[in-house]
Design a protein around this motif. Sequence first.
Motif, PDB file in Angstrom:
ATOM      1  N   VAL A   1       0.773  -1.124   0.008  1.00  0.00           N
ATOM      2  CA  VAL A   1       0.091  -0.011   0.083  1.00  0.00           C
ATOM      3  C   VAL A   1       0.899   1.220   0.128  1.00  0.00           C
ATOM      4  CG1 VAL A   1      -1.781   1.332   1.132  1.00  0.00           C
ATOM      5  CG2 VAL A   1      -2.078  -1.092   1.034  1.00  0.00           C
ATOM      6  N   ARG A   2       1.928   1.535   0.910  1.00  0.00           N
ATOM      7  CA  ARG A   2       2.685   2.435   1.049  1.00  0.00           C
ATOM      8  C   ARG A   2       3.670   2.780  -0.273  1.00  0.00           C
ATOM      9  NH1 ARG A   2       7.647   1.095   3.887  1.00  0.00           N
ATOM     10  NH2 ARG A   2       8.038   0.308   2.051  1.00  0.00           N
ATOM     11  N   ASP A   3       3.986   1.779  -0.846  1.00  0.00           N
ATOM     12  CA  ASP A   3       4.674   1.531  -2.192  1.00  0.00           C
ATOM     13  C   ASP A   3       3.860   2.211  -3.502  1.00  0.00           C
ATOM     14  OD1 ASP A   3       6.850   0.943  -0.512  1.00  0.00           O
ATOM     15  OD2 ASP A   3       7.115  -1.113  -1.838  1.00  0.00           O
ATOM     16  N   ALA A   4       2.619   1.623  -3.480  1.00  0.00           N
ATOM     17  CA  ALA A   4       1.768   2.120  -4.460  1.00  0.00           C
ATOM     18  C   ALA A   4       1.435   3.770  -4.327  1.00  0.00           C
ATOM     19  CB  ALA A   4       0.249   1.345  -4.345  1.00  0.00           C
ATOM     20  N   LEU A   5       1.211   4.189  -3.037  1.00  0.00           N
ATOM     21  CA  LEU A   5       0.876   5.575  -2.810  1.00  0.00           C
ATOM     22  C   LEU A   5       2.279   6.392  -2.871  1.00  0.00           C
ATOM     23  CD1 LEU A   5      -1.529   5.001   0.468  1.00  0.00           C
ATOM     24  CD2 LEU A   5      -1.769   6.032  -1.668  1.00  0.00           C
ATOM     25  N   LYS A   6       3.143   5.831  -2.786  1.00  0.00           N
ATOM     26  CA  LYS A   6       4.454   6.769  -2.966  1.00  0.00           C
ATOM     27  C   LYS A   6       4.664   6.851  -4.386  1.00  0.00           C
ATOM     28  CE  LYS A   6       7.529   6.186   0.930  1.00  0.00           C
ATOM     29  NZ  LYS A   6       8.535   7.423   0.743  1.00  0.00           N
ATOM     30  N   GLU A   7       4.473   5.985  -5.313  1.00  0.00           N
ATOM     31  CA  GLU A   7       4.479   5.836  -6.703  1.00  0.00           C
ATOM     32  C   GLU A   7       3.669   6.973  -7.189  1.00  0.00           C
ATOM     33  OE1 GLU A   7       6.278   4.568 -10.272  1.00  0.00           O
ATOM     34  OE2 GLU A   7       6.683   3.988  -8.335  1.00  0.00           O
ATOM     35  N   VAL A   8       2.163   7.011  -6.711  1.00  0.00           N
ATOM     36  CA  VAL A   8       1.460   8.184  -7.036  1.00  0.00           C
ATOM     37  C   VAL A   8       1.894   9.357  -6.790  1.00  0.00           C
ATOM     38  CG1 VAL A   8      -0.863   8.852  -6.796  1.00  0.00           C
ATOM     39  CG2 VAL A   8      -0.403   6.517  -7.266  1.00  0.00           C
ATOM     40  N   GLN A   9       2.394   9.485  -5.352  1.00  0.00           N
ATOM     41  CA  GLN A   9       2.938  10.571  -4.870  1.00  0.00           C
ATOM     42  C   GLN A   9       4.012  11.314  -6.020  1.00  0.00           C
ATOM     43  OE1 GLN A   9       4.392  10.691  -0.887  1.00  0.00           O
ATOM     44  NE2 GLN A   9       6.049  11.937  -1.509  1.00  0.00           N
ATOM     45  N   GLU A  10       4.848  10.392  -6.232  1.00  0.00           N
ATOM     46  CA  GLU A  10       6.133  10.995  -7.227  1.00  0.00           C
ATOM     47  C   GLU A  10       5.756  10.949  -8.618  1.00  0.00           C
ATOM     48  OE1 GLU A  10       9.027   7.938  -6.315  1.00  0.00           O
ATOM     49  OE2 GLU A  10       9.149   8.505  -4.227  1.00  0.00           O
ATOM     50  N   HIS A  11       4.682  10.260  -9.111  1.00  0.00           N
ATOM     51  CA  HIS A  11       4.466  10.206 -10.589  1.00  0.00           C
ATOM     52  C   HIS A  11       2.946  10.704 -11.086  1.00  0.00           C
ATOM     53  CE1 HIS A  11       8.619   8.899 -11.126  1.00  0.00           C
ATOM     54  NE2 HIS A  11       8.191   7.834 -10.205  1.00  0.00           N
ATOM     55  N   GLY A  12       2.217  10.578 -10.091  1.00  0.00           N
ATOM     56  CA  GLY A  12       0.590  10.713 -10.287  1.00  0.00           C
ATOM     57  C   GLY A  12       0.232   9.324 -10.652  1.00  0.00           C
ATOM     58  N   LEU A  13      -1.051   9.405 -10.637  1.00  0.00           N
ATOM     59  CA  LEU A  13      -1.819   8.018 -10.951  1.00  0.00           C
ATOM     60  C   LEU A  13      -1.656   7.605 -12.495  1.00  0.00           C
ATOM     61  CD1 LEU A  13      -5.279   8.312  -8.975  1.00  0.00           C
ATOM     62  CD2 LEU A  13      -3.670   6.592  -9.046  1.00  0.00           C
TER      63      LEU A  13
END
Length: 161
Positions: free
Chosen positions: A20-32
């Motif tokens: 969950v954290r990694d998916a959210l960090k990915e979105v934080q850095e690159h957007g959905l």
Amino acid sequence: MSTDLLRYDRMVEAALRRVVRDALKEVQEHGLPGEHHFFISFRTQYPGVRMPEFLRAKYPDEITIVLQYQFYGLDVNDERVEVTLSFNGSHERLVVPMAAITTFADPSVNFALQFQPPDEEEGEDVVDEAAEEEEAAPEGEDDDTPKQGGTVVALDAFRKK
């Protein structure tokens, strides 16, 4: 029977929360990317949850938020998720400890994780140690006593075919 058992249930829970954290960090850095969007349910009374009182009054136990089109200031770290969402036209900041999350789903790829609620007697030391410090265990409780039974997580339902 030894009380020094490996707590696989805690290890699996921690590993899945890292997803969950990694998916959210990915979105934080690159957007959905693409059609991805998240449904995140969390316990509103969990220590460390910060949210407007009108929402807590409306959802006293659990709320589900959606990260899709309009969310702002997503900030993710090992302990918590912070995000600003719009409720009735007003932007509100939410702070959600990772340990408060009960469900994480991305319907665009048929992926979902459901987490066991933290054991009130043991405290939640898997992900959020700060929250554990806020919740003192009752006196006389043996925090290292393993629970009977186990949890099996079948990932086949979430794999693309």
